[in-house]
Structure formats: C-alpha cells, structure tokens
Design a protein around this motif. Structure first.
Motif, PDB file in Angstrom:
ATOM      1  N   LYS A 150       0.405   2.687  -5.784  1.00  0.00           N
ATOM      2  CA  LYS A 150       0.091   4.061  -5.432  1.00  0.00           C
ATOM      3  C   LYS A 150       0.424   4.334  -3.969  1.00  0.00           C
ATOM      4  O   LYS A 150       0.952   5.406  -3.624  1.00  0.00           O
ATOM      5  CB  LYS A 150      -1.389   4.335  -5.706  1.00  0.00           C
ATOM      6  CG  LYS A 150      -1.803   5.773  -5.479  1.00  0.00           C
ATOM      7  CD  LYS A 150      -3.261   5.983  -5.850  1.00  0.00           C
ATOM      8  CE  LYS A 150      -3.683   7.429  -5.651  1.00  0.00           C
ATOM      9  NZ  LYS A 150      -5.108   7.647  -6.016  1.00  0.00           N
ATOM     10  N   ILE A 151       0.129   3.366  -3.088  1.00  0.00           N
ATOM     11  CA  ILE A 151       0.477   3.506  -1.678  1.00  0.00           C
ATOM     12  C   ILE A 151       1.996   3.559  -1.508  1.00  0.00           C
ATOM     13  O   ILE A 151       2.531   4.349  -0.713  1.00  0.00           O
ATOM     14  CB  ILE A 151      -0.114   2.350  -0.862  1.00  0.00           C
ATOM     15  CG1 ILE A 151      -1.646   2.420  -0.878  1.00  0.00           C
ATOM     16  CG2 ILE A 151       0.387   2.373   0.574  1.00  0.00           C
ATOM     17  CD1 ILE A 151      -2.223   3.622  -0.199  1.00  0.00           C
ATOM     18  N   ARG A 164       4.213   4.647  -3.683  1.00  0.00           N
ATOM     19  CA  ARG A 164       4.724   5.939  -4.164  1.00  0.00           C
ATOM     20  C   ARG A 164       4.494   7.048  -3.152  1.00  0.00           C
ATOM     21  O   ARG A 164       5.265   8.004  -3.080  1.00  0.00           O
ATOM     22  CB  ARG A 164       4.060   6.305  -5.496  1.00  0.00           C
ATOM     23  CG  ARG A 164       4.533   5.471  -6.675  1.00  0.00           C
ATOM     24  CD  ARG A 164       4.120   6.122  -7.984  1.00  0.00           C
ATOM     25  NE  ARG A 164       2.681   6.271  -8.080  1.00  0.00           N
ATOM     26  CZ  ARG A 164       1.865   5.384  -8.647  1.00  0.00           C
ATOM     27  NH1 ARG A 164       2.362   4.265  -9.164  1.00  0.00           N
ATOM     28  NH2 ARG A 164       0.570   5.596  -8.703  1.00  0.00           N
ATOM     29  N   ARG A 165       3.453   6.924  -2.347  1.00  0.00           N
ATOM     30  CA  ARG A 165       3.182   7.924  -1.321  1.00  0.00           C
ATOM     31  C   ARG A 165       4.057   7.749  -0.089  1.00  0.00           C
ATOM     32  O   ARG A 165       3.971   8.557   0.839  1.00  0.00           O
ATOM     33  CB  ARG A 165       1.713   7.853  -0.906  1.00  0.00           C
ATOM     34  CG  ARG A 165       0.737   8.298  -1.988  1.00  0.00           C
ATOM     35  CD  ARG A 165      -0.693   8.169  -1.494  1.00  0.00           C
ATOM     36  NE  ARG A 165      -1.648   8.638  -2.477  1.00  0.00           N
ATOM     37  CZ  ARG A 165      -2.982   8.588  -2.310  1.00  0.00           C
ATOM     38  NH1 ARG A 165      -3.480   8.107  -1.183  1.00  0.00           N
ATOM     39  NH2 ARG A 165      -3.785   9.035  -3.245  1.00  0.00           N
ATOM     40  N   GLY A 201       4.011   4.897   1.827  1.00  0.00           N
ATOM     41  CA  GLY A 201       3.412   3.958   2.758  1.00  0.00           C
ATOM     42  C   GLY A 201       4.210   2.665   2.833  1.00  0.00           C
ATOM     43  O   GLY A 201       4.895   2.277   1.873  1.00  0.00           O
ATOM     44  N   ASP A 224      -5.574   1.739   3.765  1.00  0.00           N
ATOM     45  CA  ASP A 224      -4.278   2.291   4.141  1.00  0.00           C
ATOM     46  C   ASP A 224      -4.190   2.410   5.659  1.00  0.00           C
ATOM     47  O   ASP A 224      -5.068   1.950   6.388  1.00  0.00           O
ATOM     48  CB  ASP A 224      -4.046   3.636   3.455  1.00  0.00           C
ATOM     49  CG  ASP A 224      -5.119   4.662   3.794  1.00  0.00           C
ATOM     50  OD1 ASP A 224      -5.905   4.413   4.730  1.00  0.00           O
ATOM     51  OD2 ASP A 224      -5.174   5.710   3.128  1.00  0.00           O
TER      52      ASP A 224
END
Length: 299
Positions: free
Chosen positions: A101-102, A104-105, A107, A147
């Motif tokens: 998820k990180i 895909r953002r 990061g 994060d």
C-alpha cells in the motif's frame, strides 16, 4: 434480635469520563458488533450495539470498569472487551499488504523500530522469558513500521521481553517483504547486520563504533542525519513505552516536533499502562488499538 445497620447505605457510584473519539469510530465498532450478533443469531443482549461500543471504547481509553452505572457486571464488560478486540484486530493490516500500500502511494522508505510494552510480573517459569535485560523490566517486545510522516502502518506479534529486536525482525522476514515491495527501511543500531546484502541494502542503519575503531566525522554526521529521519517513529514509541525519560538535545527536539502526532497518539489508550495479559491477547490489543488510532488520525 436487632442487626446493626451501617450509618450510610450502599450507594452506586457513577464515574463520568470524557470520550474524545469521533462518531465515525463509535459507528465502526457498533457496526462490527451488530454484524457479529447477526452471524451468531443472538436474540437478546443486555445493551444495544451502540451502547456496548461506547462502554468498550471507554474501558480501552480510560481503563475503567464502567459497570456499576450501567447495571452490567464486570464479567460481561470483560467479555465485551475481548469480543471487540478480536473484531478489530482482524482488520489490522498484514505486513505484505501494508508495504504494498505504501509502494502504491509512491513511498520509498519506511521506519522500523522495536519497543518493550511493560507488563505485570508473572509467577513461575513464565516470569523469566518476559524479563528484558536491556530495559531491566518485564514486558513484551513489539516491532512496528511507520511511514515517512510517522503514521503507524503495522505492528508485529508479541515476543517475550528477553527476545532481541533483530531476532524478531528475522522471524517476521521483514527484509524479504521490503525487497518484494521495492521499499527501503531506516532502523537504529539494534538492527545492524539484519540485511546481508551490503551492495543493495533494504534496511539502512547507522554506523557503530567499537573500542578499536572510532567513527570519523563523516560517519557521525551520517548517524545524525539518520536519527533525524527516524525521529518520527522514535517519538511515537515514547507514547506507550514505559522506559525512563531521557534528556533530548535541542536538535533532537526540533526534529521530533513536526511528527508528534505519530505514535504518541497511542499513549491516550490508558489500558496499555496496566497490561497483564499473555502474548496472544496483547497482540490482539495492540493491533486493535492500531486500527482505532489510524481511524482517529485519518478523520
């Protein structure tokens, strides 16, 4: 025969506490309870799902029984708390999904650290494995990832307090998950040697000085820059760690100031100050608090 009566009869004492949680959080917990009742086919409960959610959240937030004023037994409240913790902990993100998820953002890096959540001293042979020689206290070891802004994204399962952070990281295969997601991690000196690939490391740690090998000025500056980046997760852990307070330099205070909203939100859940459960329930508790904390932080 006349029985002596007390001067004042027994009175119910009702404690009023402020529950600084959003309606969104209460509705989420109430919805989970309502769906669970429908799955079990429950025909009757002492209170409605909304009232049960408020009582459970108040117990987690203030660590009070809150049973007398609601005409609910203490055993029923404990059963409700365990039920809600189980429902919330299942919504906590898994390690691989949290890292993806990180990624895909957009990061590129996460922060890795460990903490000892202190517990009550246990009797018998179980007492030894929960004693941490590093902290000189009994507790359970948890690893966590945040994060770049210090927002908590994952908490590991509880390990005995005598376990080391690097051993717990290897058990959770954090290095492999980071490489699979294409991310890197910043960690402290406790994780030196975790990544076996020096050419393309997935986990970056500081340089450790030895008796015969002193650090150069460049390496010291690199350590300071790394600590400044890791200030987000470090400040967050101080919210629920029971370690001794240590003095901070002005540079450290300045680095920690922008990220006070990170892990420090967990210190509001006072149930962590009296943790006396086993590793299984402690894991469910922290993962449930992770879900609630992220829900409040994202409102």
């Amino acid at each position: 025969m006349t029985k002596n009566q007390p001067a004042e009869g027994p009175q119910d004492v009702v404690y009023q506490v402020r529950l600084p949680l959003s309606k969104r959080t209460i509705d989420l917990v109430a919805g989970l309870i309502r769906r669970r009742r429908n799955q079990l086919g429950t025909r009757w409960r002492k209170l409605a799902p909304g009232a049960q959610a408020v009582i459970v959240l108040a117990v987690l937030r203030h660590d009070q029984r809150l049973a007398d004023g609601n005409h609910v037994s203490a055993a029923t409240v404990r059963r409700w708390v365990l039920e809600v913790l189980t429902l919330l902990s299942t919504r906590a993100p898994r390690l691989d999904r949290a890292l993806k998820k990180i990624a895909r953002r957009g990061g590129v890096v996460v922060l890795l650290d460990g903490t000892l959540v202190r517990t009550r001293r246990r009797t018998g042979a179980d007492n030894r494995k929960n004693f941490s020689g590093k902290h000189k206290a009994h507790g359970l070891l948890f690893l966590a990832l945040t994060d770049e802004k210090g927002n908590l994204i994952w908490i590991s399962a509880a390990k005995p307090g005598r376990s080391s952070e690097i051993t717990a990281a290897r058990h959770n295969k954090i290095t492999g998950h980071l490489r699979e997601a294409g991310l890197g991690a910043l960690a402290d000196l406790g994780f030196v040697g975790l990544d076996d690939d020096p050419d393309d490391p997935a986990i970056i740690t500081g340089r450790k000085a030895t008796r015969n090998h002193r650090l150069t000025n460049a390496k010291k500056e690199a350590n300071r820059l790394l600590n400044r980046e890791r200030a987000a997760v470090e400040h967050g852990f101080t919210g629920f760690k029971a370690t001794r307070a240590r003095k901070l330099t002005p540079g450290q205070k300045q680095a920690r100031a922008p990220v006070e909203h990170g892990f420090a939100n967990l210190k509001a859940w006072r149930v962590l100050t009296k943790l006396r459960t086993g590793p299984g329930r402690a894991t469910a508790l922290l993962r449930a608090l992770l879900v609630l904390t992220n829900l409040e932080a994202g409102r």
